[in-house]
Design a protein around this motif. Structure first.
Motif, PDB file in Angstrom:
ATOM      1  N   ASP A 183       0.838  -1.207   0.000  1.00  0.00           N
ATOM      2  CA  ASP A 183       0.000   0.000   0.000  1.00  0.00           C
ATOM      3  C   ASP A 183       0.872   1.256   0.000  1.00  0.00           C
ATOM      4  N   TYR A 184       1.960   1.210   0.743  1.00  0.00           N
ATOM      5  CA  TYR A 184       2.856   2.372   0.815  1.00  0.00           C
ATOM      6  C   TYR A 184       3.670   2.542  -0.462  1.00  0.00           C
ATOM      7  N   GLN A 185       3.919   1.452  -1.181  1.00  0.00           N
ATOM      8  CA  GLN A 185       4.675   1.545  -2.427  1.00  0.00           C
ATOM      9  C   GLN A 185       3.943   2.362  -3.487  1.00  0.00           C
ATOM     10  N   ASN A 186       2.649   2.469  -3.359  1.00  0.00           N
ATOM     11  CA  ASN A 186       1.858   3.227  -4.327  1.00  0.00           C
ATOM     12  C   ASN A 186       1.931   4.733  -4.097  1.00  0.00           C
ATOM     13  N   ARG A 187       2.554   5.146  -2.997  1.00  0.00           N
ATOM     14  CA  ARG A 187       2.673   6.573  -2.702  1.00  0.00           C
ATOM     15  C   ARG A 187       3.902   7.155  -3.396  1.00  0.00           C
ATOM     16  N   LYS A 188       3.908   8.466  -3.534  1.00  0.00           N
ATOM     17  CA  LYS A 188       5.001   9.143  -4.231  1.00  0.00           C
ATOM     18  C   LYS A 188       6.190   9.306  -3.282  1.00  0.00           C
ATOM     19  N   PHE A 189       6.923   8.222  -3.137  1.00  0.00           N
ATOM     20  CA  PHE A 189       8.075   8.230  -2.235  1.00  0.00           C
ATOM     21  C   PHE A 189       9.050   7.176  -2.737  1.00  0.00           C
ATOM     22  N   GLU A 190      10.338   7.431  -2.571  1.00  0.00           N
ATOM     23  CA  GLU A 190      11.331   6.455  -3.044  1.00  0.00           C
ATOM     24  C   GLU A 190      11.436   5.303  -2.055  1.00  0.00           C
ATOM     25  N   ILE A 191      10.837   4.180  -2.428  1.00  0.00           N
ATOM     26  CA  ILE A 191      10.844   2.992  -1.575  1.00  0.00           C
ATOM     27  C   ILE A 191      11.434   1.823  -2.346  1.00  0.00           C
ATOM     28  N   LYS A 192      12.428   1.187  -1.748  1.00  0.00           N
ATOM     29  CA  LYS A 192      12.978  -0.054  -2.297  1.00  0.00           C
ATOM     30  C   LYS A 192      12.534  -1.181  -1.381  1.00  0.00           C
ATOM     31  N   TYR A 193      11.748  -2.106  -1.944  1.00  0.00           N
ATOM     32  CA  TYR A 193      11.213  -3.206  -1.135  1.00  0.00           C
ATOM     33  C   TYR A 193      11.908  -4.504  -1.494  1.00  0.00           C
ATOM     34  N   ILE A 194      12.402  -5.199  -0.465  1.00  0.00           N
ATOM     35  CA  ILE A 194      13.122  -6.467  -0.658  1.00  0.00           C
ATOM     36  C   ILE A 194      12.502  -7.519   0.252  1.00  0.00           C
ATOM     37  N   TYR A 195      12.174  -8.647  -0.321  1.00  0.00           N
ATOM     38  CA  TYR A 195      11.694  -9.778   0.477  1.00  0.00           C
ATOM     39  C   TYR A 195      12.805 -10.815   0.561  1.00  0.00           C
ATOM     40  N   GLN A 196      13.000 -11.375   1.755  1.00  0.00           N
ATOM     41  CA  GLN A 196      13.962 -12.463   1.916  1.00  0.00           C
ATOM     42  C   GLN A 196      13.385 -13.498   2.874  1.00  0.00           C
ATOM     43  N   GLU A 197      13.846 -14.721   2.753  1.00  0.00           N
ATOM     44  CA  GLU A 197      13.465 -15.743   3.724  1.00  0.00           C
ATOM     45  C   GLU A 197      13.995 -15.337   5.096  1.00  0.00           C
ATOM     46  N   ASN A 198      13.289 -15.722   6.141  1.00  0.00           N
ATOM     47  CA  ASN A 198      13.648 -15.292   7.486  1.00  0.00           C
ATOM     48  C   ASN A 198      15.097 -15.655   7.817  1.00  0.00           C
ATOM     49  N   ALA A 199      15.898 -14.626   8.084  1.00  0.00           N
ATOM     50  CA  ALA A 199      17.321 -14.830   8.373  1.00  0.00           C
ATOM     51  C   ALA A 199      17.789 -13.988   9.553  1.00  0.00           C
ATOM     52  N   GLY A 200      16.904 -13.161  10.116  1.00  0.00           N
ATOM     53  CA  GLY A 200      17.258 -12.354  11.271  1.00  0.00           C
ATOM     54  C   GLY A 200      17.581 -10.911  10.913  1.00  0.00           C
ATOM     55  N   PRO A 201      17.524 -10.020  11.908  1.00  0.00           N
ATOM     56  CA  PRO A 201      17.714  -8.586  11.650  1.00  0.00           C
ATOM     57  C   PRO A 201      19.103  -8.218  11.157  1.00  0.00           C
ATOM     58  N   SER A 202      20.130  -8.956  11.569  1.00  0.00           N
ATOM     59  CA  SER A 202      21.484  -8.624  11.119  1.00  0.00           C
ATOM     60  C   SER A 202      21.630  -8.811   9.614  1.00  0.00           C
ATOM     61  N   VAL A 203      21.137  -9.937   9.114  1.00  0.00           N
ATOM     62  CA  VAL A 203      21.197 -10.190   7.668  1.00  0.00           C
ATOM     63  C   VAL A 203      20.404  -9.124   6.921  1.00  0.00           C
ATOM     64  N   ALA A 204      19.238  -8.756   7.463  1.00  0.00           N
ATOM     65  CA  ALA A 204      18.406  -7.728   6.834  1.00  0.00           C
ATOM     66  C   ALA A 204      19.128  -6.376   6.814  1.00  0.00           C
ATOM     67  N   ARG A 205      19.736  -6.006   7.918  1.00  0.00           N
ATOM     68  CA  ARG A 205      20.439  -4.712   7.964  1.00  0.00           C
ATOM     69  C   ARG A 205      21.643  -4.703   7.031  1.00  0.00           C
ATOM     70  N   ASN A 206      22.394  -5.803   7.003  1.00  0.00           N
ATOM     71  CA  ASN A 206      23.553  -5.874   6.105  1.00  0.00           C
ATOM     72  C   ASN A 206      23.123  -5.763   4.651  1.00  0.00           C
ATOM     73  N   ARG A 207      22.011  -6.384   4.328  1.00  0.00           N
ATOM     74  CA  ARG A 207      21.509  -6.279   2.951  1.00  0.00           C
ATOM     75  C   ARG A 207      21.114  -4.834   2.652  1.00  0.00           C
ATOM     76  N   GLY A 208      20.504  -4.192   3.637  1.00  0.00           N
ATOM     77  CA  GLY A 208      20.133  -2.800   3.466  1.00  0.00           C
ATOM     78  C   GLY A 208      21.339  -1.913   3.203  1.00  0.00           C
ATOM     79  N   ILE A 209      22.440  -2.164   3.922  1.00  0.00           N
ATOM     80  CA  ILE A 209      23.672  -1.392   3.710  1.00  0.00           C
ATOM     81  C   ILE A 209      24.138  -1.533   2.263  1.00  0.00           C
ATOM     82  N   ASN A 210      24.109  -2.759   1.751  1.00  0.00           N
ATOM     83  CA  ASN A 210      24.584  -3.011   0.388  1.00  0.00           C
ATOM     84  C   ASN A 210      23.632  -2.487  -0.680  1.00  0.00           C
ATOM     85  N   GLU A 211      22.353  -2.342  -0.345  1.00  0.00           N
ATOM     86  CA  GLU A 211      21.350  -1.874  -1.312  1.00  0.00           C
ATOM     87  C   GLU A 211      21.178  -0.357  -1.285  1.00  0.00           C
ATOM     88  N   ALA A 212      21.742   0.300  -0.293  1.00  0.00           N
ATOM     89  CA  ALA A 212      21.495   1.730  -0.102  1.00  0.00           C
ATOM     90  C   ALA A 212      22.143   2.572  -1.193  1.00  0.00           C
TER      91      ALA A 212
END
Length: 318
Positions: A51-80
């Motif tokens: 629902d938020y992706q339809n708004r006028k805002f720069e959003i990058k959405y990534i889905y991953q299998e459950n791996a924990g917050p550290s893996v998610a944050r590290n991926r965010g660093i590399n995608e930023a």
């Protein structure tokens, strides 16, 4: 203007996610990218995100299998795409001026990390740090502030120059609990330029789903994290300068872990904590609380951890 990428790891956060994302979209700082990492949520989080992706805002959405917050944050660093990054937990939220205030302070100080103040929302009260720290924190200042709990441990309520993190390989460890504490500690020991902003920019909300309110063996990894923090101080030849502060911090974490095990009546957990304990004589500081029960509690804890556990468990059974 320097772009800021805000990384939001999400796992089953449908109850709080809208408040979190609304606070990010309400930021007064104009150049923001939102990176949402869905860490395998099985509730309605994904529907809210779309629902938020339809708004006028720069959003990058990534889905991953459950791996924990550290893996998610590290991926965010590399995608930023931003020159700076900030982290927001899905059950927390930002002041509308949070990113702007930290970026203004960053420009003023040329810091690689800006640490700002926060407000913690507990069940019956709100808690804010009331500390007087220098605007620029030396490496020793920063380490002492963390160990003496003058700044919030963890990665949120801060901005980081992404180049400094990547250059120093400052990613989140994925094999432990307390990964965000260890990450901030490593940033400080690495000698990055750190600035303190005594302004509330971040709201921490205690929720029923928090790991602190549910039993998890992951807490045992905190003992390993503490051991590595000690080793890091020794390796960087600053142990003598921070030995007292570290041992006091260690005692407070040990006290928390033992009471956590007592709360959930898990003997194996308690046995493992005692086995990993580096300082059997560790004592907790009472601070300003002079109640007899608190003082007695602290004295008993310092005398014997096993006796403390026995007494507390018997008391809970009454």
């Amino acid at each position: 203007m320097k772009k800021v990428s805000i990384i939001v790891p999400i796992y089953n956060a449908e109850k709080y996610l809208q408040r979190c994302l609304d606070s990010i979209m309400a930021q007064t700082y104009p150049d923001i990218q939102i990176i949402i990492i869905n860490d395998g949520s099985i509730d309605g989080s994904e529907k809210i995100i779309k629902d938020y992706q339809n708004r006028k805002f720069e959003i990058k959405y990534i889905y991953q299998e459950n791996a924990g917050p550290s893996v998610a944050r590290n991926r965010g660093i590399n995608e930023a795409d931003g020159e700076f990054i900030s982290f927001v937990d899905a059950d927390d939220y930002l002041e509308s001026t949070a990113i702007e205030a930290m970026m203004v302070h960053q420009k003023k100080t040329d810091a690689e990390i800006v640490i700002a103040n926060h407000l913690r929302h507990e069940k019956s009260k709100q808690v804010c740090f009331d500390v007087n720290l220098p605007e620029i924190l030396s490496t020793d200042d920063a380490i002492e502030a963390l160990l003496k709990k003058k700044v919030r441990v963890g990665c949120c309520g801060k901005i980081y120059r992404i180049e400094a993190l990547k250059k120093n390989a400052l990613y989140f460890p994925t094999d432990r609990y307390g990964e965000d504490i260890y990450h901030l500690f490593k940033c400080m020991v690495s000698g990055l330029k750190i600035a303190w902003l005594n302004q509330v920019v971040y709201h921490v909300v205690d929720t029923e789903g928090s790991i602190c309110n549910n039993y998890s063996l992951k807490f045992l990894y905190m003992m390993d994290t503490l051991k590595e923090m000690q080793d890091c101080l020794i390796e960087n030849r600053v142990w003598k300068r921070h030995e007292i502060a570290f041992k006091e911090y260690y005692a407070s974490q040990l006290y928390f872990l033992i009471n956590y095990g007592i709360r959930f009546k898990n003997k194996d957990f308690l046995d493992e904590v005692l086995k990993k304990n580096l300082y059997p004589r560790a004592r907790v500081r009472v601070g300003k609380d002079r109640r007899l029960k608190v003082i007695a509690d602290a004295l008993l804890f310092g005398m014997s951890k096993k006796l403390y556990i026995r007494v507390k468990c018997l008391w809970k059974e009454r």
